[in-house]
Design a protein around this motif. Sequence first.
Motif, mmCIF file in Angstrom:
data_model
loop_
_atom_site.group_PDB
_atom_site.id
_atom_site.type_symbol
_atom_site.label_atom_id
_atom_site.label_comp_id
_atom_site.label_asym_id
_atom_site.label_seq_id
_atom_site.Cartn_x
_atom_site.Cartn_y
_atom_site.Cartn_z
ATOM 1 N N PRO A 117 0.810 -1.222 0.000
ATOM 2 C CA PRO A 117 0.000 0.000 0.000
ATOM 3 C C PRO A 117 0.847 1.277 0.000
ATOM 4 C CG PRO A 117 -0.190 -1.148 2.108
ATOM 5 C CD PRO A 117 0.604 -2.029 1.191
ATOM 6 N N LEU A 118 2.075 1.206 0.479
ATOM 7 C CA LEU A 118 2.942 2.380 0.468
ATOM 8 C C LEU A 118 3.670 2.537 -0.870
ATOM 9 C CD1 LEU A 118 4.514 2.209 4.042
ATOM 10 C CD2 LEU A 118 2.586 3.593 3.253
ATOM 11 N N GLY A 119 3.662 1.487 -1.685
ATOM 12 C CA GLY A 119 4.314 1.549 -2.986
ATOM 13 C C GLY A 119 5.821 1.572 -2.927
ATOM 14 N N TYR B 32 8.001 2.540 -6.100
ATOM 15 C CA TYR B 32 7.640 1.987 -7.401
ATOM 16 C C TYR B 32 7.687 3.123 -8.418
ATOM 17 C CZ TYR B 32 5.102 -1.119 -10.609
ATOM 18 O OH TYR B 32 4.746 -1.930 -11.659
ATOM 19 N N PRO B 33 8.400 2.961 -9.526
ATOM 20 C CA PRO B 33 8.478 4.058 -10.497
ATOM 21 C C PRO B 33 7.155 4.286 -11.212
ATOM 22 C CG PRO B 33 9.778 2.171 -11.230
ATOM 23 C CD PRO B 33 9.208 1.814 -9.900
ATOM 24 N N GLY B 34 6.841 5.552 -11.417
ATOM 25 C CA GLY B 34 5.654 5.903 -12.173
ATOM 26 C C GLY B 34 4.366 5.949 -11.384
ATOM 27 N N ARG B 35 4.442 5.698 -10.090
ATOM 28 C CA ARG B 35 3.243 5.758 -9.254
ATOM 29 C C ARG B 35 3.491 6.675 -8.070
ATOM 30 N NH1 ARG B 35 1.803 -0.590 -8.521
ATOM 31 N NH2 ARG B 35 1.485 -1.054 -10.707
ATOM 32 N N VAL C 47 14.001 12.035 -10.109
ATOM 33 C CA VAL C 47 14.298 11.571 -11.466
ATOM 34 C C VAL C 47 14.082 10.063 -11.435
ATOM 35 C CG1 VAL C 47 16.027 11.344 -13.296
ATOM 36 C CG2 VAL C 47 16.031 13.375 -11.823
ATOM 37 N N PRO C 48 12.977 9.575 -11.990
ATOM 38 C CA PRO C 48 12.734 8.129 -11.960
ATOM 39 C C PRO C 48 13.666 7.398 -12.916
ATOM 40 C CG PRO C 48 11.003 9.242 -13.165
ATOM 41 C CD PRO C 48 11.901 10.311 -12.630
ATOM 42 N N PRO C 49 13.925 6.135 -12.635
ATOM 43 C CA PRO C 49 14.735 5.350 -13.575
ATOM 44 C C PRO C 49 13.969 5.145 -14.874
ATOM 45 C CG PRO C 49 13.800 3.929 -11.899
ATOM 46 C CD PRO C 49 13.441 5.336 -11.523
ATOM 47 N N ASP C 50 14.717 5.071 -15.969
ATOM 48 C CA ASP C 50 14.069 4.845 -17.263
ATOM 49 C C ASP C 50 14.178 3.385 -17.691
ATOM 50 O OD1 ASP C 50 16.714 4.596 -18.049
ATOM 51 O OD2 ASP C 50 16.709 6.372 -19.326
ATOM 52 N N GLY C 51 14.863 2.583 -16.875
ATOM 53 C CA GLY C 51 15.004 1.163 -17.179
ATOM 54 C C GLY C 51 16.205 0.832 -18.023
ATOM 55 N N SER C 52 16.903 1.844 -18.512
ATOM 56 C CA SER C 52 18.067 1.598 -19.375
ATOM 57 C C SER C 52 19.336 1.339 -18.581
ATOM 58 C CB SER C 52 18.291 2.794 -20.304
ATOM 59 O OG SER C 52 18.773 3.901 -19.558
ATOM 60 N N GLY C 53 19.293 1.603 -17.283
ATOM 61 C CA GLY C 53 20.487 1.434 -16.461
ATOM 62 C C GLY C 53 21.320 2.698 -16.355
ATOM 63 N N THR C 54 20.789 3.822 -16.824
ATOM 64 C CA THR C 54 21.518 5.092 -16.732
ATOM 65 C C THR C 54 21.802 5.413 -15.276
ATOM 66 O OG1 THR C 54 20.473 5.953 -18.720
ATOM 67 C CG2 THR C 54 21.403 7.582 -17.209
ATOM 68 N N LEU C 55 23.066 5.727 -14.984
ATOM 69 C CA LEU C 55 23.496 6.119 -13.646
ATOM 70 C C LEU C 55 24.261 7.436 -13.761
ATOM 71 C CD1 LEU C 55 24.787 2.610 -12.523
ATOM 72 C CD2 LEU C 55 22.665 3.715 -11.791
ATOM 73 N N THR C 56 24.372 8.152 -12.661
ATOM 74 C CA THR C 56 25.115 9.402 -12.660
ATOM 75 C C THR C 56 26.590 9.112 -12.451
ATOM 76 O OG1 THR C 56 23.220 10.648 -11.850
ATOM 77 C CG2 THR C 56 25.374 11.629 -11.491
ATOM 78 N N ASP C 57 27.418 9.719 -13.277
ATOM 79 C CA ASP C 57 28.864 9.586 -13.145
ATOM 80 C C ASP C 57 29.298 10.253 -11.835
ATOM 81 O OD1 ASP C 57 31.614 11.101 -13.568
ATOM 82 O OD2 ASP C 57 31.638 9.283 -14.800
ATOM 83 N N PRO C 58 29.993 9.524 -10.938
ATOM 84 C CA PRO C 58 30.351 10.092 -9.638
ATOM 85 C C PRO C 58 31.280 11.303 -9.732
ATOM 86 C CG PRO C 58 31.116 7.807 -9.804
ATOM 87 C CD PRO C 58 30.378 8.121 -11.059
ATOM 88 N N ALA C 59 32.166 11.343 -10.726
ATOM 89 C CA ALA C 59 33.054 12.503 -10.874
ATOM 90 C C ALA C 59 32.239 13.735 -11.251
ATOM 91 C CB ALA C 59 34.131 12.217 -11.916
ATOM 92 N N LEU C 60 31.280 13.559 -12.135
ATOM 93 C CA LEU C 60 30.413 14.670 -12.532
ATOM 94 C C LEU C 60 29.527 15.097 -11.358
ATOM 95 C CD1 LEU C 60 29.627 16.529 -14.821
ATOM 96 C CD2 LEU C 60 28.017 14.791 -15.603
#
Length: 154
Positions: A29-31, A107-110, A120-133
């Motif tokens: 129920p909390l998602g 849960y993404p999208g809810r 910023v929800p995940p898009d499912g592609s595995g995109t991650l933020t570069d730690p140096a950036l």
Amino acid sequence: MPGEKTAVQWLASVAPDPEACRREWERDPLGVALLPAGRAWDVLILPGRLGRPTLDVLCRVLDQPGPVLVDVGDARTGFFVPPGTAARWLGTGIRTAGAGTWIVVPYPGRPTRGGVRWLVPPDGSGTLTDPALLELAMHEAAAADRVRPDESGR
């Protein structure tokens, strides 16, 4: 949300039993679900005062940063970064979630009924933020905060 199913699959893939995780997550129920960090991603957790400004800087230089979470009252902001980052991170005042830790993930999208939500929800592609950036963005955000006039107008 476009890619919601893919995002759910990507997030749940780190669970010991991804299918059971997805079923439980969809019924909760909390998602939210408790997922292990350190497999597909680590999380760097910034204090709220630095989190949003850092995300603003990242959004000026990136088309799409990796997933970003925020907790109740925007007290902490979590940036998804490559696995192993938490073990190497040396920044003061930054919490880390890596191998051996678990985090609450909505849960993404809810909309969630708990306190954690996606900035910023995940898009499912595995995109991650570069730690140096991310570190450079943190420095820029912190520097901008120091040069803002305080409450007295100085």
